[in-house]
Design a protein around this motif. Structure first.
Motif, PDB file in Angstrom:
ATOM      1  N   ASN A 307       0.920  -1.139   0.056  1.00  0.00           N
ATOM      2  CA  ASN A 307       0.019   0.042   0.048  1.00  0.00           C
ATOM      3  C   ASN A 307       0.964   1.329  -0.066  1.00  0.00           C
ATOM      4  N   HIS A 311       0.339   3.873  -2.742  1.00  0.00           N
ATOM      5  CA  HIS A 311      -0.508   5.017  -2.569  1.00  0.00           C
ATOM      6  C   HIS A 311       0.300   6.367  -2.078  1.00  0.00           C
ATOM      7  N   GLY A 368      -7.468  -4.932   0.193  1.00  0.00           N
ATOM      8  CA  GLY A 368      -6.142  -4.968   1.068  1.00  0.00           C
ATOM      9  C   GLY A 368      -6.477  -5.127   2.572  1.00  0.00           C
TER      10      GLY A 368
HETATM   11 MG   LIG Z   1      -3.965  -2.289  -1.155  1.00  0.00          MG
END
Ligand SMILES: [Mg+2]
Ligand SMILES: Nc1ncnc2c1ncn2[C@@H]1O[C@H](COP(=O)(O)OP(=O)(O)OP(=O)(O)O)[C@@H](O)[C@H]1O
Length: 410
Positions: A307, A311, A368
């Protein structure tokens, strides 16, 4: 309501009375109103009629020879096929009706003879409408229960799919990582083979000088050392990947060293990390051991790191990603943080929700962190929370029991 009334008028009503005149009167009244009416003169016929084709409502006389209305009611309520049919008791005005008994046996109402037509119709209509609504509620409930069951099945399938997906990337990671030491070893081995060939040729023609012998021995020593070191590295990688892969596929509970285990997990993320400028470190208590599910922890850690990569650094640049492990009596705290863009406050409450993603167009499914949440709360029997500030970064704090009972986990 108009629908209920429409359904109610096509309703099927069973009327039970041993007095022919009453029976006739009720049948006429209800038939005129559009109901389908089945009249029966005694309790036995009432029971067989109700079982054969369960009516929507029963009007039931109390005072009847052989089997009174109370007894008929008790028998109907004891049968799962007929117990939900509303029963309105009929009693003569001069009879002392035991109202408490009538209601406690499951009657929904009572009417008195001589009949007041309007009252009979009003009560019948009301209870038919109520029954209709109850039926609809029951259907909705069954549907809801089924949906809930489907959701639970889907959720466990998703967790299974995620496990498989992370195993897939683990395998890709293994191939990628092992490629380097094996490649280095191959180069060293072929160099050694070449040198040996030249050396052997010189030897054959008796051209061997002391200096070339020395050079060959130097090269051979160097190549052997390179081969050994790289084979050793490949061996190490296989061992740690094997452990992580076995844990991820079987999700077995065992005792493991937390910091070391996180380091092993991170190895499998090397291929993805190498494409970025990020640094990833694991710090904290070297001695902390847990008796828990290392495979679940590794899936959680993998998701958090992926992540950050996906992101946290939308405008590129090298970030600092960090795990820190510590212990408070019988709890382990694992903190993970990045120094990326952070999560806006309005999203912070939603990140663990299924399907919440800000990256749908890049293929994000928004599952996720939902899976992370489930793994932490169910499998690892702990808690996870997130703190984040826009522009400063994101931190996930896992609070986990050091030793968990195998029984509680899914
Ligand atoms: Mg994710
Ligand atoms: N480290 C982070 N920095 C900034 N935003 C984050 C970070 N981790 C998660 N988010 C935000 O939380 C959202 C939900 O994350 P989650 O992992 O559930 O879904 P996803 O990564 O978008 O999709 P998936 O993981 O299913 O491929 C992300 O879309 C992103 O907006």
């Amino acid at each position: 309501m108009s629908n209920d009334v429409k359904n109610a008028t096509t309703a099927n009503i069973l009327v039970v009375d041993d007095t022919a005149a009453n029976l006739h009167l009720l049948v006429k009244l209800l038939t005129n109103r559009g109901y389908k009416v089945r009249p029966v003169p005694n309790g036995h016929l009432a029971l067989s009629g109700a079982r054969g084709l369960p009516p929507d409502l029963i009007l039931l006389d109390i005072m009847m020879p052989e089997m009174d209305g109370y007894e008929v009611c008790r028998k109907l309520k004891a049968n799962p096929d007929t117990r939900d049919i509303p029963i309105i008791f009929i009693s003569a005005i001069h009879e002392v009706i035991d109202k408490v008994k009538a209601f406690s046996l499951g009657g929904v109402d009572y009417i008195t003879k001589p009949f007041e037509a309007k009252e009979v119709l009003a009560r019948v209509e009301t209870h038919l409408a109520l029954r209709n609504m109850q039926k609809k509620l029951q259907e909705k409930n069954e549907l809801l229960e089924k949906t809930l069951q489907d959701l639970k099945t889907t959720q466990s399938q998703l967790i299974e799919a995620e496990k498989m997906a992370s195993l897939g990337s683990l395998v890709a990671g293994v191939a990628h990582e092992i490629n380097t030491p094996v490649g280095n070893g191959l180069i060293a081995a072929s160099t050694l083979a070449n040198e040996t060939k030249f050396f052997a040729a010189d030897f054959e023609v008796g051209k061997l000088k002391r200096s070339s012998l020395k050079a060959y021995l130097d090269k051979a020593g160097h190549c052997s050392e390179l081969i050994l070191r790289n084979l050793h590295r490949a061996g190490e990688l296989v061992v740690s990947f094997k452990q992580v892969a076995v844990d991820q596929s079987s999700l077995e509970k065992r005792v493991f060293q937390v910091k070391e285990y996180l380091e092993k997990t991170i190895l499998s993320l090397e291929p993805q990390l190498k494409q970025t400028e990020h640094s990833l470190t694991v710090g904290g208590d070297e001695t902390l051991m847990m008796d828990s599910y290392p495979g679940a922890l590794s899936q959680v850690a993998t998701n958090l790191v992926m992540n950050s990569i996906a992101h946290a650094y939308p405008s590129g640049g090298g970030g600092h990603l960090q795990f820190r492990v510590s212990r408070q009596s019988d709890r382990a705290t694992i903190e993970y943080n990045d120094d990326g863009c952070g999560i806006p406050e309005k999203n912070l409450g939603k990140i663990f929700d299924p399907f919440f993603t800000t990256a749908r167009s890049q293929g994000g499914s928004g599952l996720g962190l939902h899976i992370v949440y489930n793994l932490v709360s169910q499998k690892l029997q702990g808690q996870i929370r997130c703190e984040s500030e826009v522009g400063l970064g994101t931190k996930f704090i896992l609070d986990l029991p050091i030793s968990i009972s195998s029984g509680g986990a899914r």
